[in-house]
Design a protein around this motif. Structure first.
Motif, mmCIF file in Angstrom:
data_model
loop_
_atom_site.group_PDB
_atom_site.id
_atom_site.type_symbol
_atom_site.label_atom_id
_atom_site.label_comp_id
_atom_site.label_asym_id
_atom_site.label_seq_id
_atom_site.Cartn_x
_atom_site.Cartn_y
_atom_site.Cartn_z
ATOM 1 N N LEU A 274 5.983 47.348 0.658
ATOM 2 C CA LEU A 274 7.301 47.429 0.031
ATOM 3 C C LEU A 274 8.442 47.258 1.018
ATOM 4 C CD1 LEU A 274 6.738 50.395 -2.468
ATOM 5 C CD2 LEU A 274 6.263 47.965 -2.767
ATOM 6 N N ASP A 275 8.143 47.059 2.275
ATOM 7 C CA ASP A 275 9.207 46.902 3.270
ATOM 8 C C ASP A 275 10.074 45.688 2.917
ATOM 9 O OD1 ASP A 275 8.211 49.066 4.606
ATOM 10 O OD2 ASP A 275 7.199 47.916 6.169
ATOM 11 N N GLY A 276 11.339 45.950 2.668
ATOM 12 C CA GLY A 276 12.276 44.884 2.332
ATOM 13 C C GLY A 276 12.183 44.375 0.916
ATOM 14 N N ALA A 277 11.287 44.935 0.095
ATOM 15 C CA ALA A 277 11.112 44.466 -1.281
ATOM 16 C C ALA A 277 12.115 45.148 -2.210
ATOM 17 C CB ALA A 277 9.696 44.749 -1.760
ATOM 18 N N ALA B 291 4.683 39.427 0.534
ATOM 19 C CA ALA B 291 5.629 38.468 -0.036
ATOM 20 C C ALA B 291 5.426 38.322 -1.538
ATOM 21 C CB ALA B 291 5.476 37.107 0.653
ATOM 22 N N ARG B 292 4.159 38.347 -1.963
ATOM 23 C CA ARG B 292 3.863 38.236 -3.398
ATOM 24 C C ARG B 292 4.315 39.502 -4.133
ATOM 25 N NH1 ARG B 292 2.374 33.936 -6.807
ATOM 26 N NH2 ARG B 292 1.083 34.705 -8.519
ATOM 27 N N VAL B 293 4.086 40.656 -3.545
ATOM 28 C CA VAL B 293 4.536 41.911 -4.153
ATOM 29 C C VAL B 293 6.054 41.898 -4.314
ATOM 30 C CG1 VAL B 293 4.738 44.405 -3.805
ATOM 31 C CG2 VAL B 293 2.567 43.255 -3.343
ATOM 32 N N ALA B 294 6.757 41.447 -3.285
ATOM 33 C CA ALA B 294 8.220 41.388 -3.353
ATOM 34 C C ALA B 294 8.675 40.443 -4.462
ATOM 35 C CB ALA B 294 8.789 40.949 -2.009
ATOM 36 N N LEU B 295 7.992 39.307 -4.613
ATOM 37 C CA LEU B 295 8.334 38.358 -5.668
ATOM 38 C C LEU B 295 8.191 38.997 -7.046
ATOM 39 C CD1 LEU B 295 8.932 35.468 -6.729
ATOM 40 C CD2 LEU B 295 6.465 35.016 -6.552
#
Length: 529
Positions: free
Chosen positions: A122-125, A98-102
């Motif tokens: 990275l899934d969904g990011a 979640a932090r990577v996606a942010l």
């Protein structure tokens, strides 16, 4: 105002490598895998990746993110992004998805390169085109794949359409609210830093730099690019698990320079007698910064490794790592408890100001403002936060300065002395207390290895201090107790600064940040439970 126009300073960071693309000298050694590559090999590998990235739309103004372990491939990604006029963004591969996606959403990458073991992050990011780095090429590849060992004949980079104010990299830090800040640094700022550090410190072509800092930590900029500036060799140490990795690497690879946070220096001095048995005579300079480091600790290190120059650097990420430096090779003769942070690098402008941003006389305490070419472009995708951080003081002729939030005073010789942060202050019974001052007094106690002072609620005073202490045992001794520590602190601090609660930490209790510092946010949580 000065600029990065010295004789050694390029206009673009990647020119440091561009001019060495045929050199057989070793550029990078990966101490984890044992791989070592020359400048020429690195250039050929970079050309392969440059062609791949260009085919996916990477060009001037693009963003190339990387979720990778530290390796030769990581350095290749940085150089390839810069050669195309893009900025590189190293992300911590240990972060939750979640932090990577942010973070990816904040920097909007055109391409994200990822090691196979981190692909799930990275899934969904919002990662743009995902390129998997290395590993076994699957029979039916899921997306793009890059072989970091592939080489192609090198072509000259096109610099004609680029400008020094183009972005070079983005490093994420946490703000006082805990929300991330993406600090955008330009080529102009990066080149100003490298030129300034070279002028003040002076490097040699045979420099062998041990890179301990993670690549997503801004200290790595000095480690890597200062070495490339003179054609030296960077030795990449994998994620630090124990300080003896450092001493072992220094002996084996005859390291001349390394940058350590003071927490790690204290561990080397206080808990690992192995350090004293290693041959560290190749070391020329020990760089440190980011935390207070008592001179007594440096003296103990000097007893193990005599003849060093100590380089104390200060600078927020927003000012391209180091804004000031203080150098000394006489630790034994230094009488004060802490070294000053020194004076500005050649391209840095400094002001010490009061609450109205007006300069204060030398010797008086004020907030440090930092200006000049090394200042950041701003915060990624956050113009409001950028506007709050960059100010135009009265009489500055329109020049913008970064508000460091740090209190300093200037000595008679011009060197600055760090006193504490604006946001580490609290009032106890009407008295203003800087937590950094409490920590400095604690670190001056002989047996203290590390400490962290945090604010806590108190039923009577409203505010109080909880002090977490990591100590060492001398040979045959038990760990000193709270009574002894309180007696030592009472000799150094007024009553209102003494902690209401002291907790002693064991090695297994200690959480470190990726840069090797005590995890203050975690300790704040413990203090208020």
């Amino acid at each position: 105002m000065s600029d990065c126009g010295g004789s050694t300073a390029p206009r673009f960071a990647d020119e440091l490598l561009e001019g060495r693309r045929e050199s057989a000298a070793t550029a990078v050694v990966d101490l984890d895998s044992g791989e070592r590559v020359s400048y020429a090999t690195l250039a050929r590998r970079t050309q392969t990746l440059t062609d791949l990235l260009s085919g996916h739309g990477v060009g001037r103004g693009s963003t190339v993110a990387m979720v990778m372990d530290k390796s030769v491939a990581s350095v290749t990604v940085m150089w390839a992004a810069l050669r195309l006029g893009a900025r590189y963004v190293p992300l911590d591969e240990s972060l939750p998805s979640a932090r990577v996606a942010l973070l990816l959403g904040m920097c909007e990458p055109t391409v994200t390169l990822v090691h196979p073991q981190h692909r799930g992050l990275l899934d969904g990011a919002p990662a743009g085109t995902v390129v998997t780095v290395g590993g076994e090429l699957p029979a039916e590849p899921d997306g793009e794949w890059w072989d970091p060992g592939a080489e192609t004949d090198v072509r000259a980079a096109d610099l004609a359409c680029r400008a020094p104010d183009d972005h070079a990299y983005v490093v994420f830090t946490s703000g006082s609210t805990g929300s991330p800040k993406g600090v955008v640094i330009s080529h102009r700022a990066m080149c100003a830093l490298l030129d300034g550090v070279q002028r003040v410190v002076g490097f040699e072509e045979d420099m062998r730099y041990l890179n301990v800092a993670p690549l997503f930590f801004d200290a790595s900029v000095v480690d890597l690019w200062s070495t490339f500036l003179v054609g030296g060799t960077v030795h990449l140490l994998p994620r630090l698990r124990m300080p003896t990795q450092i001493t072992r690497a220094c002996e084996e690879w005859r390291i001349t320079d390394t940058l350590l946070v003071p927490s790690v220096i204290r561990m080397l001095v206080g808990r690992f007698s192995d350090a004293g048995r290693r041959d560290l005579s190749s070391l020329r300079r020990l760089w440190f910064g980011g935390e207070s480091c008592p001179v007594s600790v440096l003296r103990a290190f000097a007893a193990m490794v005599p003849g060093l120059t100590y380089v104390h650097g200060y600078g927020p990420t927003e000012t391209t790592h180091s804004a000031t430096l203080f150098l000394t090779d006489d630790i034994a003769g230094y009488e004060e408890e802490f070294l000053p942070i020194g004076g500005p690098l050649p391209s840095v402008d400094l002001l010490v100001v009061d609450d109205g941003l007006r300069p204060v006389p030398d010797g008086e305490t004020g907030e440090l403002l930092i200006g000049g070419p090394q200042m950041m472009v701003g915060y990624c995708g956050d113009p409001e936060r950028t506007a709050r951080a960059l100010v135009e003081p009265p009489g500055a002729g329109g020049e913008r300065f970064y508000r460091s939030g740090d209190y300093v005073w200037r000595r008679g010789d011009g060197a600055l002395v760090f006193l504490g942060r604006r946001d580490d202050a609290l009032k106890i019974n009407g008295n203003l207390v800087h937590l950094s001052e409490v920590e400095a007094a604690t670190l001056a106690v002989r047996w203290v290895t590390d400490c962290c002072a945090v604010p806590a609620e108190h039923p009577v005073t409203g505010k109080a201090i909880t002090l977490f202490v990591l100590g060492r045992r001398d040979a045959g001794d038990s760990l000193p107790d709270e009574t002894e520590l309180r007696r030592e602190l009472a000799l150094r601090l007024p009553d209102y600064m003494l902690p209401a609660r002291i907790d002693f930490l064991a090695d297994g209790d200690v959480d470190l940040t990726p840069s090797g510092k005590l995890d203050r946010s975690r300790l704040r949580e413990l203090a208020n439970k």
